[in-house]
Scaffold this motif. Structure first.
Motif: not given
Ligand SMILES: [Zn+2]
Length: 114
Positions: A29-39, A42-47, A50-53, A61-68
């Motif tokens: 599964q491909w999960i989208s992560f969004f950082c505060s710089n707008g990047h 979309v890393p791929a995880f095995a279905v 456990l997908v990290p928050d 290098g900023f932390p990216a979250g799953r909520e855009s």
């Protein structure tokens, strides 16, 4: 009979090599992560993984979250450290000035003696 040939056609279309290979490899599964710089990352995880928050943005290098809409805030340590370093620098400069004045005073005193 026209309907029968249509089903046959769809079967042929659904069975190329690519489809089979995909089914054999671990599903991803491909999960989208969004950082505060707008990047967007979309890393791929095995279905079943456990997908990290949060995910470190590979671009900045900023932390990216799953909520855009609400990306994690940029780490505050960096500017604070810089400010601290700046204050320290100013302090050591002041100390340096004091030492310099002391040295100059000694030099003047020596000159005065001669
Ligand atoms: Zn980023």
């Amino acid at each position: 009979m026209a309907g029968g040939s249509a089903i046959r056609g769809s079967r042929v279309g659904a069975g190329p090599m690519g489809e089979r290979e995909r089914g054999e490899s671990a599903p991803r599964q491909w999960i989208s992560f969004f950082c505060s710089n707008g990047h967007e990352t979309v890393p791929a995880f095995a279905v079943d993984a456990l997908v990290p928050d949060t995910w470190d943005c590979p671009r900045c290098g900023f932390p990216a979250g799953r909520e855009s809409a609400t990306p994690p805030a940029a780490p505050r340590n960096e500017p604070y450290k810089t400010h601290l370093a700046y204050v320290k620098e100013r302090r050591s400069d002041a100390d340096g000035d004091a030492l310099l004045e002391e040295a100059l005073a000694r030099l003047r005193a020596r000159r005065g003696e001669r």
